[in-house]
Design a protein around this motif. Structure first.
Motif, PDB file in Angstrom:
ATOM      1  N   SER A 164      33.020  52.329  40.325  1.00  0.00           N
ATOM      2  CA  SER A 164      34.432  52.697  40.243  1.00  0.00           C
ATOM      3  C   SER A 164      35.248  51.424  40.412  1.00  0.00           C
ATOM      4  CB  SER A 164      34.802  53.700  41.337  1.00  0.00           C
ATOM      5  OG  SER A 164      34.759  53.081  42.608  1.00  0.00           O
ATOM      6  N   LEU A 165      36.559  51.534  40.180  1.00  0.00           N
ATOM      7  CA  LEU A 165      37.450  50.390  40.368  1.00  0.00           C
ATOM      8  C   LEU A 165      38.434  50.673  41.494  1.00  0.00           C
ATOM      9  CD1 LEU A 165      38.101  49.478  36.630  1.00  0.00           C
ATOM     10  CD2 LEU A 165      36.561  48.343  38.237  1.00  0.00           C
ATOM     11  N   GLY A 166      37.952  51.321  42.562  1.00  0.00           N
ATOM     12  CA  GLY A 166      38.795  51.677  43.692  1.00  0.00           C
ATOM     13  C   GLY A 166      38.911  50.559  44.711  1.00  0.00           C
ATOM     14  N   LEU A 167      39.327  50.940  45.927  1.00  0.00           N
ATOM     15  CA  LEU A 167      39.592  49.955  46.976  1.00  0.00           C
ATOM     16  C   LEU A 167      38.343  49.203  47.433  1.00  0.00           C
ATOM     17  CD1 LEU A 167      42.308  51.437  49.372  1.00  0.00           C
ATOM     18  CD2 LEU A 167      42.320  49.205  48.236  1.00  0.00           C
ATOM     19  N   LEU A 168      37.193  49.849  47.387  1.00  0.00           N
ATOM     20  CA  LEU A 168      35.969  49.148  47.792  1.00  0.00           C
ATOM     21  C   LEU A 168      35.673  48.006  46.824  1.00  0.00           C
ATOM     22  CD1 LEU A 168      33.653  52.128  48.837  1.00  0.00           C
ATOM     23  CD2 LEU A 168      34.874  50.522  50.333  1.00  0.00           C
ATOM     24  N   THR A 169      35.782  48.261  45.533  1.00  0.00           N
ATOM     25  CA  THR A 169      35.543  47.211  44.549  1.00  0.00           C
ATOM     26  C   THR A 169      36.614  46.131  44.638  1.00  0.00           C
ATOM     27  OG1 THR A 169      34.457  48.777  43.058  1.00  0.00           O
ATOM     28  CG2 THR A 169      35.260  46.732  42.087  1.00  0.00           C
ATOM     29  N   VAL A 170      37.865  46.533  44.880  1.00  0.00           N
ATOM     30  CA  VAL A 170      38.941  45.552  45.048  1.00  0.00           C
ATOM     31  C   VAL A 170      38.651  44.659  46.249  1.00  0.00           C
ATOM     32  CG1 VAL A 170      41.386  45.264  45.610  1.00  0.00           C
ATOM     33  CG2 VAL A 170      40.690  46.950  43.902  1.00  0.00           C
ATOM     34  N   ASN A 171      38.176  45.247  47.361  1.00  0.00           N
ATOM     35  CA  ASN A 171      37.807  44.449  48.531  1.00  0.00           C
ATOM     36  C   ASN A 171      36.745  43.416  48.190  1.00  0.00           C
ATOM     37  OD1 ASN A 171      38.447  44.894  51.683  1.00  0.00           O
ATOM     38  ND2 ASN A 171      39.149  46.648  50.487  1.00  0.00           N
ATOM     39  N   ALA A 172      35.759  43.826  47.395  1.00  0.00           N
ATOM     40  CA  ALA A 172      34.705  42.902  47.003  1.00  0.00           C
ATOM     41  C   ALA A 172      35.265  41.756  46.167  1.00  0.00           C
ATOM     42  CB  ALA A 172      33.629  43.650  46.218  1.00  0.00           C
ATOM     43  N   MET A 173      36.171  42.068  45.250  1.00  0.00           N
ATOM     44  CA  MET A 173      36.710  41.036  44.359  1.00  0.00           C
ATOM     45  C   MET A 173      37.689  40.105  45.064  1.00  0.00           C
ATOM     46  SD  MET A 173      37.159  42.970  40.710  1.00  0.00           S
ATOM     47  CE  MET A 173      35.704  43.605  39.846  1.00  0.00           C
ATOM     48  N   VAL A 174      38.297  40.579  46.126  1.00  0.00           N
ATOM     49  CA  VAL A 174      39.144  39.692  46.925  1.00  0.00           C
ATOM     50  C   VAL A 174      38.276  38.786  47.797  1.00  0.00           C
ATOM     51  CG1 VAL A 174      40.884  39.618  48.768  1.00  0.00           C
ATOM     52  CG2 VAL A 174      41.101  41.271  46.898  1.00  0.00           C
ATOM     53  N   ALA A 175      37.111  39.284  48.191  1.00  0.00           N
ATOM     54  CA  ALA A 175      36.212  38.510  49.063  1.00  0.00           C
ATOM     55  C   ALA A 175      35.436  37.450  48.310  1.00  0.00           C
ATOM     56  CB  ALA A 175      35.240  39.451  49.773  1.00  0.00           C
ATOM     57  N   GLY A 176      35.172  37.659  47.023  1.00  0.00           N
ATOM     58  CA  GLY A 176      34.328  36.740  46.263  1.00  0.00           C
ATOM     59  C   GLY A 176      35.097  35.975  45.209  1.00  0.00           C
ATOM     60  N   ALA A 177      34.463  34.921  44.697  1.00  0.00           N
ATOM     61  CA  ALA A 177      35.073  34.133  43.625  1.00  0.00           C
ATOM     62  C   ALA A 177      34.438  34.428  42.275  1.00  0.00           C
ATOM     63  CB  ALA A 177      34.954  32.640  43.931  1.00  0.00           C
ATOM     64  N   LEU A 224      30.145  48.757  26.641  1.00  0.00           N
ATOM     65  CA  LEU A 224      31.160  47.815  26.198  1.00  0.00           C
ATOM     66  C   LEU A 224      32.568  48.349  26.455  1.00  0.00           C
ATOM     67  CD1 LEU A 224      29.656  46.529  22.828  1.00  0.00           C
ATOM     68  CD2 LEU A 224      29.975  45.238  24.933  1.00  0.00           C
ATOM     69  N   GLU A 225      32.754  49.638  26.255  1.00  0.00           N
ATOM     70  CA  GLU A 225      34.054  50.230  26.554  1.00  0.00           C
ATOM     71  C   GLU A 225      34.404  50.049  28.034  1.00  0.00           C
ATOM     72  OE1 GLU A 225      33.969  54.326  25.216  1.00  0.00           O
ATOM     73  OE2 GLU A 225      35.189  53.754  23.510  1.00  0.00           O
ATOM     74  N   GLY A 226      33.444  50.234  28.911  1.00  0.00           N
ATOM     75  CA  GLY A 226      33.678  50.044  30.331  1.00  0.00           C
ATOM     76  C   GLY A 226      34.014  48.607  30.664  1.00  0.00           C
ATOM     77  N   LEU A 227      33.402  47.674  29.956  1.00  0.00           N
ATOM     78  CA  LEU A 227      33.657  46.254  30.206  1.00  0.00           C
ATOM     79  C   LEU A 227      35.109  45.908  29.925  1.00  0.00           C
ATOM     80  CD1 LEU A 227      32.622  43.428  30.882  1.00  0.00           C
ATOM     81  CD2 LEU A 227      31.938  43.187  28.499  1.00  0.00           C
ATOM     82  N   SER A 228      35.685  46.521  28.909  1.00  0.00           N
ATOM     83  CA  SER A 228      37.079  46.254  28.580  1.00  0.00           C
ATOM     84  C   SER A 228      38.000  46.537  29.762  1.00  0.00           C
ATOM     85  CB  SER A 228      37.482  47.123  27.380  1.00  0.00           C
ATOM     86  OG  SER A 228      38.864  47.050  27.148  1.00  0.00           O
ATOM     87  N   GLN A 229      37.842  47.698  30.401  1.00  0.00           N
ATOM     88  CA  GLN A 229      38.683  48.050  31.545  1.00  0.00           C
ATOM     89  C   GLN A 229      38.399  47.161  32.746  1.00  0.00           C
ATOM     90  OE1 GLN A 229      41.237  50.249  31.570  1.00  0.00           O
ATOM     91  NE2 GLN A 229      41.659  49.395  33.601  1.00  0.00           N
ATOM     92  N   LEU A 230      37.151  46.811  32.947  1.00  0.00           N
ATOM     93  CA  LEU A 230      36.784  45.945  34.065  1.00  0.00           C
ATOM     94  C   LEU A 230      37.456  44.580  33.938  1.00  0.00           C
ATOM     95  CD1 LEU A 230      35.118  45.281  36.591  1.00  0.00           C
ATOM     96  CD2 LEU A 230      33.206  44.698  35.089  1.00  0.00           C
ATOM     97  N   LEU A 231      37.442  44.011  32.753  1.00  0.00           N
ATOM     98  CA  LEU A 231      38.063  42.705  32.541  1.00  0.00           C
ATOM     99  C   LEU A 231      39.569  42.771  32.794  1.00  0.00           C
ATOM    100  CD1 LEU A 231      36.190  41.449  29.342  1.00  0.00           C
ATOM    101  CD2 LEU A 231      35.751  40.853  31.723  1.00  0.00           C
ATOM    102  N   HIS A 232      40.178  43.869  32.413  1.00  0.00           N
ATOM    103  CA  HIS A 232      41.615  44.037  32.671  1.00  0.00           C
ATOM    104  C   HIS A 232      41.891  44.038  34.170  1.00  0.00           C
ATOM    105  CE1 HIS A 232      45.722  45.429  32.310  1.00  0.00           C
ATOM    106  NE2 HIS A 232      45.445  46.495  33.054  1.00  0.00           N
TER     107      HIS A 232
END
Length: 326
Positions: free
Chosen positions: A174-187, A200-208
């Motif tokens: 998912s792209l919720g708060l747990l994933t956001v926490n991970a992306m703020v913690a890592g480079a 591939l469709e999922g990758l589009s949203q992830l990159l956004h």
């Protein structure tokens, strides 16, 4: 006694020819696995890799635990943070994660520190795990009202006392708060991609979402690695998807692709990674090669224009892939 001249040179060409066949290369990899993995270069500073893809079933957890085990076997100090409420990474690494065990949930709500929660992974020196329990399922709702809700994992990692070469964070689908926490913690973001159209469709949203987090919360965030998983060279769709991803991200896609493998799939049921369950299987060899690439290549920054172009191709040019057969 004079030996026939034909008996000596006959061996030269045949030995040279046989040494570069697929079977010979796989045999060499198997010998390497059994005799001890080659040491890999260690990074100058801790690399935090966020293994993310909001689509389920693409191999996030499998990739996290097997890359972590490969790097640890090659001499690196590695920490796996299981940020998925299902706790599959904890299961695969055979660490306790029942309801009474201190977990990453307790770290996020600041009940325990990371040092108090992390466990040593059995049978693999240098590999550690911060487990997930079922309590994590409600964490996103609890985090909404908390101060600095997006940066709690990053704060916990900044105070972690043990020096690590790599920290791999296994995110939920998912792209919720747990994933956001991970992306703020890592480079670095490591994206496993199953070679099919919907991935591939999922990758589009992830990159956004990565662009948004980079713009507002973590300017250092970038996609450093893309790994093709469950790759089947016999299908035209797998080949087309792989070619398109490699075309748009030539520096990020690893040359090693992870094939479909029964041994990789069955290893977690024994509380192991494939690196210990069957170190000479094709899946183990592929993950070992991928770990070597990650260690040797280091992080490379993704051009944001490449992200935008690729997302446009998926959204507007994906019909040809969707109609591709096997």
């Amino acid at each position: 006694m004079h030996m026939p001249s034909s008996s000596v040179p006959a061996q030269g060409p045949s030995v040279a020819d046989d040494s570069d066949t697929p079977i010979a290369r796989q045999a060499a990899a198997a010998i390497e696995a059994l005799s001890g993995v080659t040491r890999l270069p260690r990074p100058d500073k801790t690399r935090v890799l966020v293994v993310a893809n909001q689509k389920g079933g693409v191999g996030k957890t499998t990739t996290t635990v097997n890359l972590a085990a490969s790097l640890a076997q090659a001499g690196a100090s590695v920490l796996v943070i299981d940020l998925d409420p299902q706790g599959n990474a904890s299961t695969a690494l055979s660490v306790e994660h029942h309801a009474d065990v201190p977990s990453v949930y307790d770290v996020l709500i600041e009940r325990y520190t990371m040092d108090e929660v992390v466990q040593q992974v059995p049978e693999i020196p240098n590999l550690y795990c911060c487990p997930a329990t079922i309590d994590l399922a409600g964490a996103e709702i609890e985090l909404v009202s908390m101060v600095a809700r997006e940066s709690r994992l990053g704060k916990a990692l900044s105070s972690y006392q043990k020096k690590m070469d790599y920290i791999l964070i296994d995110c939920p689908p998912s792209l919720g708060l747990l994933t956001v926490n991970a992306m703020v913690a890592g480079a670095e973001v490591l994206i496993p991609i199953q070679c099919e159209y919907y991935a591939l469709e999922g990758l589009s949203q992830l990159l956004h979402n990565i662009e948004l987090i980079r713009g507002h919360l973590n300017p250092d965030l970038h996609v450093s690695t893309i790994l093709l998983t469950m790759y089947d060279s016999r299908t035209r769709l797998s080949t087309e998807v792989a070619e398109q991803v490699r075309t748009h991200f030539p520096n990020e896609v690893l040359s090693s692709a992870i094939p479909r493998s029964v041994r990789v799939s069955e290893a977690p049921s024994y509380g192991q990674t494939v690196m210990t369950w069957d170190p000479v299987s094709t899946g183990a060899i592929a993950y070992r090669d991928a770990a070597r690439e990650i260690a040797e290549r280091g992080a490379s920054r993704v051009a944001m224009d490449g992200m935008n172009d690729f997302r446009a191709d998926i959204e507007y040019g994906g019909a040809s892939l969707h109609s591709g057969g096997q």
